[in-house]
Scaffold this active site. Structure first.
Site, short mmCIF file in Angstrom:
data_model
loop_
_atom_site.label_atom_id
_atom_site.label_comp_id
_atom_site.label_asym_id
_atom_site.label_seq_id
_atom_site.Cartn_x
_atom_site.Cartn_y
_atom_site.Cartn_z
N ARG A 26 0.82 -1.20 0.00
CA ARG A 26 0.00 0.00 0.00
C ARG A 26 0.86 1.25 0.00
O ARG A 26 1.78 1.38 0.81
CB ARG A 26 -0.94 0.00 1.20
N SER A 194 -19.42 -2.39 3.41
CA SER A 194 -18.79 -1.26 2.74
C SER A 194 -18.07 -1.58 1.45
O SER A 194 -17.84 -0.69 0.64
CB SER A 194 -17.79 -0.59 3.69
N HIS A 222 -21.45 2.68 7.74
CA HIS A 222 -21.56 3.18 6.37
C HIS A 222 -22.99 3.56 6.00
O HIS A 222 -23.32 3.70 4.83
CB HIS A 222 -21.01 2.15 5.38
N THR A 250 -20.22 5.86 13.26
CA THR A 250 -18.99 6.65 13.15
C THR A 250 -19.31 8.10 12.87
O THR A 250 -20.37 8.44 12.33
CB THR A 250 -18.10 6.10 12.03
N LYS A 253 -17.37 9.37 8.57
CA LYS A 253 -17.79 9.16 7.19
C LYS A 253 -18.83 10.21 6.81
O LYS A 253 -18.47 11.34 6.49
CB LYS A 253 -18.25 7.72 7.01
N THR A 283 -7.26 8.97 25.49
CA THR A 283 -7.48 10.42 25.56
C THR A 283 -8.73 10.80 24.78
O THR A 283 -8.99 10.30 23.67
CB THR A 283 -6.26 11.17 25.00
N THR A 368 -8.50 -6.51 2.73
CA THR A 368 -9.77 -5.79 2.82
C THR A 368 -10.87 -6.53 2.09
O THR A 368 -12.03 -6.56 2.53
CB THR A 368 -9.61 -4.37 2.24
#
Length: 410
Positions: A26, A194, A222, A250, A253, A283, A368
């Protein structure tokens, strides 16, 4: 000692060489987004030259990361309280912005509470890993195509698990029926998958959960912001949001920022908050991020037109790809996958698109997706107009022809 250290270095080098030999090494594109001009950006080439490009693979599905309302909210938060939160949520890192965001997320999903994490990945890993502590002896039932974060969380739980064939309700019921009646059970699955763009059978899974005494854990990462009358996801769109026990989502996105969360009944959230290491020892997100997320969620709750435009653009691109006889893979959502089927060819396609046409699409290779299903994953936004789509189609046809790839519908 020196020889031993050299052996370590050799192993690291061998690991990299192996990935390169398989054609799935990658390379990160060095991008600089242009405020207010999404999906346009600048790419810094390996030679150090800057080139204007168009991004076609962003998960900022609606361009909210560039929206003036979001940016203004973040500026205001920075002006008011500064940059960082100053600690973990337990130790000085819970600000009014975090509290308001969790309230907004709970409201979005019609749940009593929500818990904020630093990413959707961490939210999945920490929550699924912690549920086994709260429910001793629980058994997980995980869809075969679940995200890596869900898989990792279930592994960390260290309790029995069963993998049910993707979206195969008969197989899921077989596994549930064979499990001890009195054992706690967790069914983990996704709404929008996804990479393929298909949708999980939420209502039918909830039916099975009721029948066999399981709780449901639904990843809507998603889908949040993109589906449902207020952007709460596929479960809201399909009228079954109240039947899902725990929702994962999330902020990174459709909402355009970063962070993840789970939403559920108040006692579930409190138990996870009290026991999840991935929450306790991390944190807190910067207050400006939380402020921007609140602004984005509120905006998308009231602007269904943006979701409608997004769906129209995805449908338009799929139509153009079919008409161009390019290998579009089946998808019932906004995800537009284009099959290549080979990691080396996939990287060659994306390199050519970027260097020759100023079009950025990241190759999607193993792990993936499964080997042999390497692909381009196109994600048109409401801001990808007809002219940009025409440029993309022309570029894809040129690259497919140049590389001698199969030009037929999948």
């Amino acid at each position: 000692m020196l020889a031993g250290r050299m052996e370590y270095e050799a192993k690291f080098e061998a690991a990299i060489d192996q990935v390169k030999a398989e054609g799935r090494y990658r390379v990160f594109a060095d991008l600089r987004r242009k405020r207010g001009q999404f999906p346009r950006a600048t790419w810094r080439s390996p030679d150090g030259d800057d080139k204007d490009i168009v991004i076609w693979c962003s998960n900022d599905y609606l361009g909210m990361g560039q929206h003036p309302t979001v940016i203004e909210a973040m500026h205001s938060a920075i002006d008011a309280v500064g940059a960082g939160a100053g600690g973990t949520r337990n130790i000085s890192g819970t600000t009014r912005y975090h509290v308001e965001l969790e309230q907004e997320l709970a409201s979005l999903h019609g749940k009593e509470g929500a818990l904020l994490f630093t990413s959707g990945y961490i939210a999945n890993e920490a929550t699924l890993g912690t549920l086994a502590k709260i429910l001793p002896g629980c058994i997980y039932f995980s869809d075969a195509m679940n995200h890596a974060s869900m898989i990792e969380g279930i592994k960390r739980a260290g309790t029995p698990k069963h993998i049910w064939r993707h979206n195969d309700l008969e197989h899921l019921e077989e596994l549930l029926a064979a499990a001890p009646v009195d054992a706690p059970k967790v069914i983990a699955f996704e709404s929008v998958y996804s990479m393929d763009g298909d949708v999980g059978p939420i209502e039918q899974v909830c039916d099975l959960a009721d029948k066999y005494g399981a709780i449901t854990y639904l990843d809507e990462v998603h889908a949040v912001g993109l589906y449902g009358k207020n952007g709460a996801g596929i479960a809201q769109r399909d009228g079954v949001m109240d039947r899902v026990d725990i929702v994962n989502g999330t902020l990174g996105k459709a909402f355009g920022l970063m962070g993840g969360y789970v939403a559920a009944k108040a006692n579930m959230i409190d138990a996870i908050r009290s026991q999840a290491p991935g929450f306790i020892f991390t944190t807190s997100l910067a207050p400006a991020i939380a402020a921007g997320a609140v602004s984005s969620i509120k905006y998308l709750k009231q602007n269904n037109g943006l979701r409608e435009k997004h769906q129209e653009r995805a449908l338009r691109l799929k139509t153009l790809l079919r008409e161009a006889n390019l290998p579009l893979m089946p998808s019932s959502t906004h995800v537009v996958p284009l099959l290549v089927g080979d990691p080396v060819a996939c990287k060659a396609v994306t390199d050519e698109l970027l260097t020759k046409f100023g079009i950025y699409v990241q190759p999607i290779n193993y792990p993936t997706v499964l080997r042999g299903t390497e692909r381009l994953r196109l994600t048109p936004s409401p801001l990808h107009d007809d002219a940009l789509m025409a440029e993309l189609i022309n570029a894809l046809q040129a690259v497919w022809s140049k590389l001698g790839l199969a030009a037929k519908a999948a």
